[in-house]
Design an enzyme around this catalytic site. Structure first.
Site, mmCIF file in Angstrom:
data_model
loop_
_atom_site.group_PDB
_atom_site.id
_atom_site.type_symbol
_atom_site.label_atom_id
_atom_site.label_comp_id
_atom_site.label_asym_id
_atom_site.label_seq_id
_atom_site.Cartn_x
_atom_site.Cartn_y
_atom_site.Cartn_z
ATOM 1 N N GLU A 139 0.788 -1.239 0.000
ATOM 2 C CA GLU A 139 0.000 0.000 0.000
ATOM 3 C C GLU A 139 0.821 1.289 0.000
ATOM 4 O O GLU A 139 0.627 2.160 0.846
ATOM 5 C CB GLU A 139 -0.976 -0.017 1.190
ATOM 6 C CG GLU A 139 -1.899 -1.218 1.158
ATOM 7 C CD GLU A 139 -2.827 -1.319 2.376
ATOM 8 O OE1 GLU A 139 -2.767 -0.442 3.247
ATOM 9 O OE2 GLU A 139 -3.606 -2.280 2.436
ATOM 10 N N GLU A 244 -5.656 -11.323 -1.470
ATOM 11 C CA GLU A 244 -6.479 -11.226 -0.246
ATOM 12 C C GLU A 244 -7.959 -11.250 -0.616
ATOM 13 O O GLU A 244 -8.739 -10.391 -0.209
ATOM 14 C CB GLU A 244 -6.148 -9.934 0.524
ATOM 15 C CG GLU A 244 -4.676 -9.785 0.841
ATOM 16 C CD GLU A 244 -4.347 -8.539 1.660
ATOM 17 O OE1 GLU A 244 -5.266 -7.896 2.188
ATOM 18 O OE2 GLU A 244 -3.149 -8.220 1.766
HETATM 19 C C1 XIL Z 1 -6.120 -7.348 8.293
HETATM 20 C C2 XIL Z 1 -6.314 -8.573 9.161
HETATM 21 O O1 XIL Z 1 -7.068 -9.521 8.461
HETATM 22 C C3 XIL Z 1 -7.001 -8.191 10.461
HETATM 23 O O2 XIL Z 1 -7.056 -9.295 11.347
HETATM 24 C C4 XIL Z 1 -6.257 -7.028 11.121
HETATM 25 O O3 XIL Z 1 -6.968 -6.606 12.254
HETATM 26 C C5 XIL Z 1 -6.075 -5.876 10.167
HETATM 27 O O4 XIL Z 1 -5.447 -6.330 8.989
HETATM 28 N N1 XIL Z 1 -4.960 -5.398 3.731
HETATM 29 C C6 XIL Z 1 -3.880 -6.143 4.152
HETATM 30 C C7 XIL Z 1 -4.037 -7.079 5.296
HETATM 31 O O5 XIL Z 1 -2.832 -6.109 3.501
HETATM 32 O O6 XIL Z 1 -2.860 -7.198 6.040
HETATM 33 C C8 XIL Z 1 -5.188 -6.681 6.190
HETATM 34 O O7 XIL Z 1 -5.359 -7.698 7.163
HETATM 35 C C9 XIL Z 1 -6.443 -6.447 5.379
HETATM 36 C C10 XIL Z 1 -6.242 -5.348 4.394
#
Ligand code: XIL
Length: 354
Positions: A139, A244
């Site tokens: 990001e 993701e």
């Molecule tokens: C999220 C996790 O799933 C949660 O448990 C945590 O509280 C916050 O982060 N983008 C990403 C991930 O790259 O690392 C994030 O994961 C979700 C958004």
């Protein structure tokens, strides 16, 4: 389709692309055997939802906590999975000391760079040969394609990204190294990521691919935009991954499309309409959305991995973001671990591609 035997997604896919899921701490600690069963049957790659993030692994300047991460890496090795490391450098879930100057002083960029070097080298070197791929930087861009003004950027400028990739490569020369972001279907942001890959490669710095997080909704982003992003990112980076994936069927204000963790909305009943279960019509829309996106993934050869951000609806992070405390339904397995219509839709899309 109820319970087992479910067709194995990984077996249907053969080697077409890697398919995986993010594991939470309890799953990695072995406290959720049902989720591990799903992993072993359906997936061949894993990502850690939180436990390789800076705040977990490196909570204080001279203290690293590797116990949980060691378990994660050992689990991957035990089951023969492609182990992804998430994430070396990010502005979220990073302790505040990282961005603080020595007592009484403002932050010296040299100090921040040396912290970056120590962190990336220590973590990546520990898992050399055992974590096959790293999300090196997460990001770095805003949706409009400008550099996100994170403490990394403010102190070190654009160069922090290049340095992070160099340190990771030095620590593990065999590991695949990725840039990861959300909303890459938005053209300016995607162009920024493409420029980054091009410029790193021109400078001889290793970067193997780009990950689009894939936190999507039922209708947004439009399928055409998802496809355009896959094509562009593939041209620029060779490997494109959906890192993701989840499809959120709950109402969400438009400005929250994506995954900006700094934005949150308070819980209100109208924002949590399916606490008792997703109605059948929405199950079918979710299934259709999964059918559509998986049809795209199999169509484009450059897609090298697809990873769901969670295993079942019980553990999805979308129960807590952007609205904390909702009952969400974005994945292929429901809260009881039963496959949903969306699971069957993915099976169909994959079979059709054989
Ligand atoms: C999220 C996790 O799933 C949660 O448990 C945590 O509280 C916050 O982060 N983008 C990403 C991930 O790259 O690392 C994030 O994961 C979700 C958004």
């Amino acid at each position: 389709m109820k319970g087992y035997p479910q067709p194995s997604l990984r077996e249907i896919l053969k080697e077409r692309f890697l398919l995986g899921a993010a594991l939470n701490d309890a799953q990695i600690a072995g406290q959720d055997p049902a989720a591990l069963e799903i992993i072993r049957r359906h997936f061949n790659t894993i990502s850690p939802e939180n436990l390789l993030k800076w705040d977990v692994v490196h909570p204080e300047p001279d203290r690293f906590e590797f116990a949980a991460a060691d378990q994660y890496v050992a689990l991957g090795a035990k089951y023969g999975l492609f182990v992804v490391g998430h994430v070396l450098v990010w502005h979220q879930q990073t302790p505040s000391w990282v961005f603080e100057g020595a007592p009484g002083a403002t932050l010296d960029p040299k100090l921040l760079l040396s912290r970056l070097r120590v962190h990336v080298r220590t973590v990546a070197a520990r898992y050399r040969g055992r974590v096959q791929a790293w999300d090196v930087v997460n990001e770095a861009f805003e949706d409009d394609g400008s550099w996100r003004k994170t403490p990394w950027y403010v102190a070190l400028g654009e160069d922090y990204v290049a340095r992070a990739f160099e340190f990771a490569h030095e620590a593990d020369p065999e590991a695949h190294l990725y840039y990861n972001d959300y909303n890459l279907w938005k053209t300016p942001k995607r162009e920024a990521a493409v420029r980054l890959v091009t410029s790193l490669r021109e400078r001889g710095i290793r970067i193997d691919g780009i990950g689009e997080q894939g936190h999507w909704l039922l209708d947004d982003p439009p399928l055409e935009d998802i496809e355009a992003a896959i094509v562009d990112l593939a041209n620029a980076a060779r490997q494109v991954m959906i890192t993701e994936l989840d499809v959120d069927p709950l109402p969400r204000p438009e400005e929250l499309i994506g995954a900006d963790l700094s934005k949150r909305v308070e819980l209100a009943p109208q924002l949590d309409p399916y606490a008792d279960g997703l109605p059948e019509a929405l199950q079918q829309r979710l299934a259709q959305r999964y059918r559509d996106i998986f049809s795209l993934f199999v169509k484009h050869r450059a897609v090298s991995r697809v990873t769901f951000w969670g295993v079942t609806d019980a553990d999805t992070w979308l129960n807590n973001w952007p609205v904390p405390g909702r009952t969400n339904h974005p994945l292929l397995w429901d809260r009881q671990g039963r496959p949903k219509p969306a699971f069957n839709a993915v099976v169909e899309a994959l079979r059709r591609a054989q």
